[in-house]
Design a protein around this motif. Structure first.
Motif, PDB file in Angstrom:
ATOM      1  N   ALA A 137      41.295   8.948  44.436  1.00  0.00           N
ATOM      2  CA  ALA A 137      42.164   9.130  43.269  1.00  0.00           C
ATOM      3  C   ALA A 137      42.161   7.904  42.376  1.00  0.00           C
ATOM      4  CB  ALA A 137      43.588   9.456  43.714  1.00  0.00           C
ATOM      5  N   VAL A 138      41.972   6.729  42.969  1.00  0.00           N
ATOM      6  CA  VAL A 138      41.796   5.506  42.190  1.00  0.00           C
ATOM      7  C   VAL A 138      40.496   4.853  42.642  1.00  0.00           C
ATOM      8  CG1 VAL A 138      44.243   5.144  41.748  1.00  0.00           C
ATOM      9  CG2 VAL A 138      43.242   4.171  43.808  1.00  0.00           C
ATOM     10  N   THR A 139      39.656   4.507  41.681  1.00  0.00           N
ATOM     11  CA  THR A 139      38.357   3.898  41.989  1.00  0.00           C
ATOM     12  C   THR A 139      38.049   2.816  40.963  1.00  0.00           C
ATOM     13  OG1 THR A 139      37.203   5.578  40.681  1.00  0.00           O
ATOM     14  CG2 THR A 139      37.384   5.987  43.052  1.00  0.00           C
ATOM     15  N   PRO A 140      37.238   1.836  41.346  1.00  0.00           N
ATOM     16  CA  PRO A 140      36.782   0.855  40.365  1.00  0.00           C
ATOM     17  C   PRO A 140      35.724   1.469  39.460  1.00  0.00           C
ATOM     18  CG  PRO A 140      35.779   0.438  42.488  1.00  0.00           C
ATOM     19  CD  PRO A 140      36.739   1.571  42.701  1.00  0.00           C
ATOM     20  N   ALA A 141      35.418   0.783  38.391  1.00  0.00           N
ATOM     21  CA  ALA A 141      34.474   1.329  37.411  1.00  0.00           C
ATOM     22  C   ALA A 141      33.066   1.477  37.979  1.00  0.00           C
ATOM     23  CB  ALA A 141      34.449   0.440  36.169  1.00  0.00           C
ATOM     24  N   SER A 142      32.719   0.622  38.945  1.00  0.00           N
ATOM     25  CA  SER A 142      31.319   0.563  39.371  1.00  0.00           C
ATOM     26  C   SER A 142      31.066   1.121  40.771  1.00  0.00           C
ATOM     27  CB  SER A 142      30.845  -0.895  39.327  1.00  0.00           C
ATOM     28  OG  SER A 142      31.665  -1.705  40.161  1.00  0.00           O
ATOM     29  N   SER A 143      32.050   1.801  41.371  1.00  0.00           N
ATOM     30  CA  SER A 143      31.856   2.263  42.744  1.00  0.00           C
ATOM     31  C   SER A 143      32.715   3.494  42.994  1.00  0.00           C
ATOM     32  CB  SER A 143      32.225   1.149  43.734  1.00  0.00           C
ATOM     33  OG  SER A 143      32.098   1.597  45.074  1.00  0.00           O
ATOM     34  N   ASP A 144      32.434   4.157  44.131  1.00  0.00           N
ATOM     35  CA  ASP A 144      33.225   5.328  44.507  1.00  0.00           C
ATOM     36  C   ASP A 144      34.442   4.956  45.352  1.00  0.00           C
ATOM     37  OD1 ASP A 144      31.841   4.522  46.750  1.00  0.00           O
ATOM     38  OD2 ASP A 144      31.086   6.512  47.269  1.00  0.00           O
ATOM     39  N   ARG A 154      46.725  -2.835  43.144  1.00  0.00           N
ATOM     40  CA  ARG A 154      47.223  -2.818  41.765  1.00  0.00           C
ATOM     41  C   ARG A 154      47.145  -1.411  41.176  1.00  0.00           C
ATOM     42  NH1 ARG A 154      44.765  -8.077  41.172  1.00  0.00           N
ATOM     43  NH2 ARG A 154      42.833  -7.094  40.452  1.00  0.00           N
ATOM     44  N   GLN A 155      45.994  -0.761  41.378  1.00  0.00           N
ATOM     45  CA  GLN A 155      45.859   0.592  40.829  1.00  0.00           C
ATOM     46  C   GLN A 155      46.695   1.594  41.626  1.00  0.00           C
ATOM     47  OE1 GLN A 155      42.386   2.418  39.391  1.00  0.00           O
ATOM     48  NE2 GLN A 155      41.332   0.504  38.849  1.00  0.00           N
TER      49      GLN A 155
END
Length: 458
Positions: A137-144, A154-155
């Motif tokens: 449901a929350v992911t970084p821009a460059s990974s799954d 934080r997210q």
């Protein structure tokens, strides 16, 4: 008659249960079903303590359903086969269940979906039943997935949570659906004598007490080994007798540093689950290899046995391992210390320790157990993979007067204060008074040097 099957897995409760609520909001009857999964036993995960706690949970769930006019149907075998069998017996139109993170659970879900669709039935899988925030449901821009906790948290913290659902007032079960007899912990051998009671009622009672008298001081006291100031809610989260969504809502409502620290621990649990969902192989393989050449189990056999039995000669380690055997549970700080001692001071493969923990822990969760072991071993998500926890220094910090050690290591009950953490320094009658308590299996400096040599070779 329109019929829905609700497959209970690691969500053995009536409060805040999205699959059950969705089924009850439908037009017909509901079959509450639990399948004792043969695959779990075949894989070696059917530990006595968890089976006993599970038996409590199933009896409590059945009692709660009966108070509302329903009952729990229990079957044993392959989950897909048994769900399809019950769906056929009830002429059910759909099946509801909670999502899970492990590779095994996700493969089981896929098999079930195919089998139900082949029979003209639908499968509804519900997120945020066993987690507060769903994996992915929350992911970084460059990974799954997130590989570091702080940015994940934080997210995670900014993610809105769904509302908490009330327990149903009534549950109507169609007649004629057979069930096995409910299991009982009394029939199970090998249970830890101090094992806690399972079930939603026991979990909600403990939660109420924790919110009333434990949460406020948690930030200051959660590492106090003797103070026993943690929530002890982990078994109830593992079996789903408590909802992580409800826990976060209620903690945030209470507010304060204790609540913030507690919510952070719930987020750690979700963090490990999103790692495992993205990298299911991390249940048994290094998440980040350090090219370790661990001591073999044959070479380290005596050290491993001393660790398991709580006779390493390091009192805080031995106290923790004895607590584990007696209660089927261990303080979180103690888990870190015992894991660091095995993986780094003794330089034994983390999988040996993780396996032993899963044999005894009532809250033996695959994601949390395996990935916490990897974090400590330096093969997981820790940004300082070579840190080593010194058991003497840690004991002085988190059990300064030795009360935790004396509680679990009776051989040292006569040693006063902090001296109990270094019994090898005692002399004369004081040393004689500790009886057969062993000398350290290895010097800390020697263990540290061996670990550094090994990692530098990698």
């Amino acid at each position: 008659m329109y019929v829905s099957v609700v497959l209970f897995t690691a969500d053995l409760r009536l409060h805040d249960h999205p699959p059950l609520r969705a089924a009850l909001d439908g037009p017909g009857a509901v079959v509450p079903l639990f399948v004792r999964d043969r695959g779990v036993a075949d894989a070696g995960f059917a530990a006595a303590n968890r089976l006993a706690f599970l038996a409590d949970c199933l009896r409590d769930l059945d009692a709660g359903l009966r108070e509302r006019g329903g009952r729990l149907v229990v079957r044993s075998g392959d989950v897909v086969e048994e769900v399809c069998r019950v769906a056929g017996e009830a002429d059910a139109d759909e099946v509801h269940m909670a999502a899970d993170a492990s590779g095994y659970a996700r493969r089981r879900e896929q098999r079930l979906r195919r089998a139900l669709e082949a029979a003209g039935r639908r499968l509804h899988v519900h997120e945020t039943v066993t987690t507060a925030v769903a994996p992915g449901a929350v992911t970084p821009a460059s990974s799954d997935h997130f590989a570091v906790f702080t940015p994940y948290f934080r997210q995670w913290s900014g993610r809105p949570l769904r509302d908490v659902l009330r327990a149903p007032r009534s549950v109507r079960v169609p007649p004629g659906i057979g069930s096995e007899e409910l299991p009982s912990r009394a029939a199970l051998p090998g249970i830890s004598p101090g094992l806690a009671e399972g079930g939603e009622r026991a979990g909600r009672k403990r939660l109420a007490a924790w919110l009333r008298s434990g949460l406020a001081g948690y930030a200051d006291r959660h590492d106090d080994l003797a103070g026993d100031a943690t929530s002890r809610l982990s078994p109830h989260l593992h079996f789903g007798t408590l909802s992580p969504v409800e826990l976060v809502h209620r903690a945030r409502r209470a507010g304060g540093p204790g609540a913030e620290a507690f919510v952070r621990q719930v987020a750690w649990r979700d963090f490990h689950r999103q790692v495992l969902a993205a990298r299911p192989g991390a249940a048994g393989a290094d998440y980040r290899t350090r090219h370790d050449r661990w001591r073999s189990e044959r070479t380290a056999r005596e050290d491993i046995e001393a660790w398991r039995e709580g006779r390493t000669g390091y009192p805080v380690i031995d106290a923790a391992m004895r607590q584990l055997r007696h209660e089927g549970w261990m303080h979180n700080r103690a888990r870190l210390l015992t894991a660091s001692f095995l993986a780094k001071t003794l330089y034994v493969d983390w999988r040996v320790g993780a396996r032993h923990f899963l044999e005894l822990l009532v809250d033996g969760d695959l994601a949390s157990n395996q990935l916490n072991w990897q974090w400590v071993a330096g093969t997981g998500t820790d940004t300082r993979p070579n840190r080593v926890l010194n058991p003497v220094a840690q004991a002085g910090r988190h059990d300064p007067d030795g009360r935790y050690v004396r509680r679990w290591v009776p051989e040292l009950s006569g040693v006063p204060g902090g001296a109990v953490h270094e019994p090898w320094k005692l002399t004369g009658p004081d040393r004689a008074g500790v009886g057969a308590y062993p000398d350290p299996v290895v010097g800390l400096a020697e263990g540290l040097a061996r670990f550094k040599r090994a990692r530098s070779r990698g």
